[in-house]
Design a protein around this motif. Structure first.
Motif, mmCIF file in Angstrom:
data_model
loop_
_atom_site.group_PDB
_atom_site.id
_atom_site.type_symbol
_atom_site.label_atom_id
_atom_site.label_comp_id
_atom_site.label_asym_id
_atom_site.label_seq_id
_atom_site.Cartn_x
_atom_site.Cartn_y
_atom_site.Cartn_z
ATOM 1 N N UNK A 215 0.788 -1.229 0.000
ATOM 2 C CA UNK A 215 0.000 0.000 0.000
ATOM 3 C C UNK A 215 0.813 1.269 0.000
ATOM 4 N N UNK A 216 2.136 1.145 -0.115
ATOM 5 C CA UNK A 216 2.998 2.335 -0.050
ATOM 6 C C UNK A 216 3.587 2.720 -1.403
ATOM 7 N N UNK A 217 3.028 2.160 -2.471
ATOM 8 C CA UNK A 217 3.604 2.361 -3.798
ATOM 9 C C UNK A 217 2.925 3.473 -4.608
ATOM 10 N N UNK A 218 1.751 3.899 -4.169
ATOM 11 C CA UNK A 218 0.948 4.840 -4.969
ATOM 12 C C UNK A 218 0.522 6.036 -4.149
ATOM 13 N N UNK A 219 0.197 7.104 -4.844
ATOM 14 C CA UNK A 219 -0.428 8.271 -4.224
ATOM 15 C C UNK A 219 -1.819 7.863 -3.749
ATOM 16 N N UNK A 220 -2.109 8.092 -2.495
ATOM 17 C CA UNK A 220 -3.374 7.622 -1.923
ATOM 18 C C UNK A 220 -4.597 8.324 -2.515
ATOM 19 N N UNK A 221 -4.397 9.514 -3.048
ATOM 20 C CA UNK A 221 -5.518 10.277 -3.610
ATOM 21 C C UNK A 221 -5.764 9.943 -5.070
ATOM 22 N N UNK A 222 -4.719 9.891 -5.865
ATOM 23 C CA UNK A 222 -4.893 9.721 -7.311
ATOM 24 C C UNK A 222 -4.691 8.285 -7.785
ATOM 25 N N UNK A 223 -3.992 7.493 -6.991
ATOM 26 C CA UNK A 223 -3.669 6.139 -7.430
ATOM 27 C C UNK A 223 -2.460 6.068 -8.331
ATOM 28 N N UNK A 224 -1.870 7.203 -8.664
ATOM 29 C CA UNK A 224 -0.668 7.205 -9.499
ATOM 30 C C UNK A 224 0.501 6.619 -8.714
ATOM 31 N N UNK A 225 1.337 5.853 -9.392
ATOM 32 C CA UNK A 225 2.533 5.329 -8.762
ATOM 33 C C UNK A 225 3.469 6.475 -8.379
ATOM 34 N N UNK A 226 4.173 6.293 -7.276
ATOM 35 C CA UNK A 226 5.195 7.264 -6.931
ATOM 36 C C UNK A 226 6.319 7.159 -7.966
ATOM 37 N N UNK A 227 7.249 8.090 -7.944
ATOM 38 C CA UNK A 227 8.284 8.120 -8.976
ATOM 39 C C UNK A 227 9.113 6.838 -8.963
ATOM 40 N N UNK A 228 9.725 6.531 -10.110
ATOM 41 C CA UNK A 228 10.546 5.321 -10.193
ATOM 42 C C UNK A 228 11.715 5.369 -9.215
ATOM 43 N N UNK A 229 12.267 6.528 -9.000
ATOM 44 C CA UNK A 229 13.359 6.654 -8.031
ATOM 45 C C UNK A 229 12.887 6.295 -6.628
#
Length: 299
Positions: A215-229
């Protein structure tokens, strides 16, 4: 161009009329407060879905003879059901869902990922997840439909990629193997043993595993993945991105683990597998060790 394991809503909307693209709704509602804790998204699908999408019932796409839920289906049965969705070797499958669990404050398309892992394990090549899922699609006011389309039967000639699958025995060996690392995709609280869904005597994690919460891989609001870095930083402790290290991922019943699998694939990881039985199977065997830890390696 390398295959993209995640596609954006913009990409999918631009490709809805592409006959080589098959959109699949893999929604499962996991609701602890509902009489039917796990139920399909069929009713929602019939009321709103992405145009051209077919519904994938993950219960039907699992092994009906298995004791554990969502066990990977037998190859022949699974491939036949994919063909009935109109999927062929040249089809680019894009899968989405409506989130991991009702009422949680994080985003992860774990049900879409579970089906994506099954497809890749079965030998398909062109499989992607819609980043942000149906929730993001609706939030961005993109086109939806109630029309249910029946596609002509597809034709698949595929061989399973056994390297994507891990058994209980594989995990037991990994505990003693310096070249195979284990990732626990469950919450930090469950990893540490503070939450004990399998009983207090079975609280914790498989020895040597590192916690990377799905559950820590995405923005909780938009569902977009966090940056690859930032995604890569999540896997530093597990050394998951080292080409010399094999990775086995587990969770409760192999669903959240599939999400981590897809993210690692998107980061270029090749030698990675999902422990299909996960803690559901592990905790049923008294010979399988479990330990607790106060160390939270997810950040």
């Amino acid at each position: 161009m390398a295959h993209q394991y995640f596609v954006s809503p913009e990409w999918l909307e631009a490709n809805l009329d592409n006959e080589q693209v098959r959109v699949v709704d893999a929604t499962i509602f996991f609701d602890l407060d509902h009489d039917e804790m796990l139920r399909t998204g069929k009713e929602q699908y019939e009321n709103v879905h992405i145009p051209g999408a077919v519904e994938a019932n993950l219960f039907d796409l699992s092994d009906s003879e298995a004791k554990l839920p969502f066990t990977a289906a037998k190859q022949k049965d699974f491939v036949t059901k994919l063909e009935e969705m109109g999927i062929s070797n040249d089809t680019h499958v894009v899968i989405y869902d409506s989130g991991p669990q009702v009422g949680v404050n994080y985003s992860a398309s774990i049900w879409a990922a579970r089906l994506a892992w099954q497809m890749l394990y079965a030998g398909l090549e062109k499989v992607s997840i819609l980043e942000g899922g149906l929730d993001r699609w609706l939030a961005e006011n993109r086109v939806t439909s109630k029309e249910i389309i029946r596609y002509s039967k597809g034709h698949l000639q595929v061989e399973p990629k056994d390297q994507y699958y891990a058994s209980k025995e594989d995990v037991m060996k990994a505990i003693q193997d310096d070249t195979t690392n284990l990732i626990d995709a469950l919450s930090p609280e469950q990893f540490r043993g503070e939450i004990a869904p399998y009983g207090e005597d079975k609280a914790g994690h498989i020895p040597t595993s590192v916690n990377v919460f799905y559950g820590s891989m995405s923005d909780s609001e938009t569902g977009e993945l966090i940056s690859k870095n930032n995604l890569a930083l999540k896997f530093l402790e597990s050394d998951a991105l080292s080409p010399d290290i094999d990775i086995i991922i587990y969770c409760g019943f192999g669903v959240g683990a599939s999400w981590i699998f897809m993210i690692l694939k998107s980061l270029g990881k090749q030698n990675v597998a999902v422990y299909d039985g996960s803690m559901d199977e592990w905790t049923q065997d008294s010979n399988c060790p479990i330990e607790k830890s106060k160390i939270d390696l997810d950040f």
